[in-house]
Write an enzyme that holds these catalytic residues in place. Sequence first.
Site, short mmCIF file in Angstrom:
data_model
loop_
_atom_site.label_atom_id
_atom_site.label_comp_id
_atom_site.label_asym_id
_atom_site.label_seq_id
_atom_site.Cartn_x
_atom_site.Cartn_y
_atom_site.Cartn_z
N CYS A 31 0.88 -1.16 0.00
CA CYS A 31 0.00 0.00 0.00
C CYS A 31 0.92 1.22 0.00
O CYS A 31 2.14 1.08 0.11
CB CYS A 31 -0.90 -0.03 1.23
SG CYS A 31 -2.38 0.96 1.07
N CYS A 79 -4.01 -0.72 -2.84
CA CYS A 79 -4.43 0.63 -3.18
C CYS A 79 -3.91 0.97 -4.57
O CYS A 79 -2.90 0.42 -5.01
CB CYS A 79 -3.99 1.66 -2.14
SG CYS A 79 -2.24 2.09 -2.16
N CYS A 131 4.33 0.12 -8.11
CA CYS A 131 4.91 -1.13 -7.63
C CYS A 131 6.25 -1.37 -8.32
O CYS A 131 6.34 -1.37 -9.55
CB CYS A 131 3.97 -2.29 -7.91
SG CYS A 131 4.51 -3.84 -7.18
#
Length: 144
Positions: A12, A85, A92
């Site tokens: 997240c 999220c 990422c």
Amino acid sequence: MPTATKTVLVLCTGNACRSQMAEVILNHDLVGQVHALSAGTRPQPKVADGAIAALADAGLPTEGLHPKDIDAVLDAPIDLVVTVCDKANESCPLFPRPAPRIHLPFHDPHGESLDSFIEVRDAIRARLVPAVIEALGLNSTESE
């Protein structure tokens, strides 16, 4: 025959709420099958009080929870990356060893009532646990 424990990284942005609750729930509900870690792309100074309260309300452990930076887990042998999220999904990082990824966003309850944190906790348990079981090919009735 029991399979080796799989490592799941839950990402997240702040690693202060949803990913922390997901880590605890996965470690509890899939004990012996999954070792869950959580981290954030921009970690907050502490875990949200509402997240701690929602976990405690369900009888889940909260001791030692603290936000971690993604860099702290980049070298871990990850079997599955879960982003919870949209911002974490977009940013990422690439891992040294390729790992499958799933994106399962949950509402961010920061600044809301305890009831909102509890709703998110329950949604994580209802949607994320089965998604991880499916993604890793686990046996949902295995208790090892």
